[in-house]
Design an enzyme around this catalytic site. Sequence first.
Site, PDB file in Angstrom:
ATOM      1  N   PRO A  37       0.770  -1.354   0.201  1.00 21.05           N
ATOM      2  CA  PRO A  37      -0.127  -0.007  -0.040  1.00 21.05           C
ATOM      3  C   PRO A  37       0.887   1.317   0.162  1.00 21.05           C
ATOM      4  O   PRO A  37       0.500   2.221  -0.530  1.00 21.05           O
ATOM      5  CB  PRO A  37      -0.936  -0.214   1.332  1.00 21.05           C
ATOM      6  CG  PRO A  37      -1.131  -1.738   1.542  1.00 21.05           C
ATOM      7  CD  PRO A  37       0.599  -2.210   1.157  1.00 21.05           C
ATOM      8  N   SER A  45      -2.043 -10.215  -8.046  1.00 19.01           N
ATOM      9  CA  SER A  45      -2.783 -10.880  -9.153  1.00 19.01           C
ATOM     10  C   SER A  45      -2.787 -12.126  -8.635  1.00 19.01           C
ATOM     11  O   SER A  45      -1.960 -12.910  -8.231  1.00 19.01           O
ATOM     12  CB  SER A  45      -2.286 -10.682 -10.680  1.00 19.01           C
ATOM     13  OG  SER A  45      -2.118  -9.547 -11.160  1.00 19.01           O
ATOM     14  N   GLY A 101       9.368  -9.714 -16.954  1.00 14.68           N
ATOM     15  CA  GLY A 101       7.660  -9.331 -16.825  1.00 14.68           C
ATOM     16  C   GLY A 101       7.350  -8.049 -17.522  1.00 14.68           C
ATOM     17  O   GLY A 101       6.092  -8.129 -17.991  1.00 14.68           O
ATOM     18  N   ARG A 147     -19.342  -1.963 -42.643  1.00 13.36           N
ATOM     19  CA  ARG A 147     -20.355  -0.760 -42.187  1.00 13.36           C
ATOM     20  C   ARG A 147     -20.136   0.401 -43.355  1.00 13.36           C
ATOM     21  O   ARG A 147     -19.122   0.583 -44.159  1.00 13.36           O
ATOM     22  CB  ARG A 147     -19.598  -0.134 -41.188  1.00 13.36           C
ATOM     23  CG  ARG A 147     -20.308   1.247 -40.519  1.00 13.36           C
ATOM     24  CD  ARG A 147     -21.538   1.011 -39.986  1.00 13.36           C
ATOM     25  NE  ARG A 147     -22.416   2.365 -39.386  1.00 13.36           N
ATOM     26  CZ  ARG A 147     -23.328   2.331 -38.851  1.00 13.36           C
ATOM     27  NH1 ARG A 147     -24.142   1.122 -38.971  1.00 13.36           N
ATOM     28  NH2 ARG A 147     -23.880   3.554 -38.496  1.00 13.36           N
ATOM     29  N   GLY A 191     -17.492   3.617 -33.821  1.00 13.14           N
ATOM     30  CA  GLY A 191     -18.261   4.573 -33.134  1.00 13.14           C
ATOM     31  C   GLY A 191     -18.966   4.161 -32.075  1.00 13.14           C
ATOM     32  O   GLY A 191     -18.443   3.394 -31.078  1.00 13.14           O
ATOM     33  N   GLY A 192     -20.262   4.234 -31.817  1.00 14.02           N
ATOM     34  CA  GLY A 192     -21.166   4.003 -30.822  1.00 14.02           C
ATOM     35  C   GLY A 192     -20.991   2.527 -30.676  1.00 14.02           C
ATOM     36  O   GLY A 192     -21.199   1.932 -29.347  1.00 14.02           O
ATOM     37  N   GLU A 213       3.859  -3.648 -13.554  1.00 15.13           N
ATOM     38  CA  GLU A 213       5.284  -4.119 -13.791  1.00 15.13           C
ATOM     39  C   GLU A 213       6.380  -2.887 -13.749  1.00 15.13           C
ATOM     40  O   GLU A 213       7.355  -2.796 -14.687  1.00 15.13           O
ATOM     41  CB  GLU A 213       5.579  -4.767 -15.174  1.00 15.13           C
ATOM     42  CG  GLU A 213       4.623  -5.970 -15.302  1.00 15.13           C
ATOM     43  CD  GLU A 213       5.097  -7.136 -14.410  1.00 15.13           C
ATOM     44  OE1 GLU A 213       5.908  -7.004 -13.576  1.00 15.13           O
ATOM     45  OE2 GLU A 213       4.569  -8.294 -14.503  1.00 15.13           O
ATOM     46  N   ARG A 267      18.257   7.150 -16.801  1.00 13.15           N
ATOM     47  CA  ARG A 267      19.369   6.863 -15.831  1.00 13.15           C
ATOM     48  C   ARG A 267      20.602   6.169 -16.611  1.00 13.15           C
ATOM     49  O   ARG A 267      21.766   6.274 -16.256  1.00 13.15           O
ATOM     50  CB  ARG A 267      19.049   6.312 -14.670  1.00 13.15           C
ATOM     51  CG  ARG A 267      18.318   7.097 -13.571  1.00 13.15           C
ATOM     52  CD  ARG A 267      17.635   6.305 -12.458  1.00 13.15           C
ATOM     53  NE  ARG A 267      17.032   7.153 -11.515  1.00 13.15           N
ATOM     54  CZ  ARG A 267      16.175   6.648 -10.423  1.00 13.15           C
ATOM     55  NH1 ARG A 267      15.847   5.455 -10.482  1.00 13.15           N
ATOM     56  NH2 ARG A 267      15.612   7.552  -9.592  1.00 13.15           N
TER      57      ARG A 267
END
Length: 381
Positions: free
Chosen positions: A128, A158, A241, A267, A339-340, A363, A375
């Site tokens: 935390p 996880s 990872g 479409r 779109g929608g 990660e 660095r």
Amino acid sequence: MTRFDLAEDTLALQSVARDFAREVLAPNARRWDEERHFPIEEMREAAALGMAALYVREESGGAGLTRLDAAVVFEALATGCPTVSAYLSIHNMVAWMIDRFGSDAQRAEHLPSLVTMERIASYALTEPGSGSDAAALRTRAARDNEGYVLNGTKQFISGAGASDLYLTMVRTGGDGPSGVSALLVPKGTAGLSFGANERKMGWNAQPTRQVIFEDARVAADALLGEEGQGFRFAMAGLDGGRLNIAACSLGGAEAALDIALAYVKERRAFGRAVADFQNTQFRLADMRTELEAARSLLWRACAKLDAGAPDATAFCAMAKRFVTDTCSRVADDALQLLGGYGYLADYGIEKIVRDLRVHRILEGTNEIMRLIVARQMLGTR
């Protein structure tokens, strides 16, 4: 074979992973997300194909593959579900760390069941109060005559609660990296408990909980390596990872692009297919170009890590930052092309957008990736 071609064996492995993604993961991915279902049995099917210990050595029961091979596999799996592919990458990382840094006895005890995913594993570093500043972790393991007694809390873990083994970074010494050690903590340990399953924006097909230690006792042989080596082990695990999570982003973005490409061909607007508009074509071309550029950097970083190059860590950070940023943007562009309809769960893109968003945080955040690269450039620590 040209310089950038994959070897035939890697292409065969990619094909197996793509088939598994198409036949097992993709048909269930939206339901798993909606129901917050952790598909352990399906992951065991992947393990039967060698995908739970990809870069664990063959003599330890793994596949003995390269980091590039692994990245190709995780990308392919993520075309079916980035969440499941990402958890498999975490499990692989833990198995590799035990193989790489563990004793003969630890390998014999843990790897056979991890290779098959009879037992599943989690990686517990973040707390935390220490996310990006991992060296500031406070979970403490006090040594006594019988082993170690752990107290503290891990955050955003996880698989927590479901996993059988927790590779846990703890403080056994003073402040800073040199005081950190790694312990293998099995589920069922007295004093080990878990927080509530977090409600998240994405990654709903794997649980995320706190891991809580309250006078949790483990034997002395739970120590991985020697005391004070844990932070080095953690950073070595994170190099790989970061490549894995970048590969998961690529797979998700590829799937989103495929959905968008099929949609704009069908479409129609203003009397013609959306694909016929130059704006659509330009966007598609940019999306494809960006994914290819991201993949090229990822593969180069994999080659650096495989070769043990001195700048491998910086390349892993570059790849993680660039690939996850790029793929998140491409997935969002794919949603925009629909779109929608892209905003609806039925088409699957909104799930991909939600899943890929966290890849820019975990990660090591992408801001931290920039620090690592800078660095290395400046020769500072």
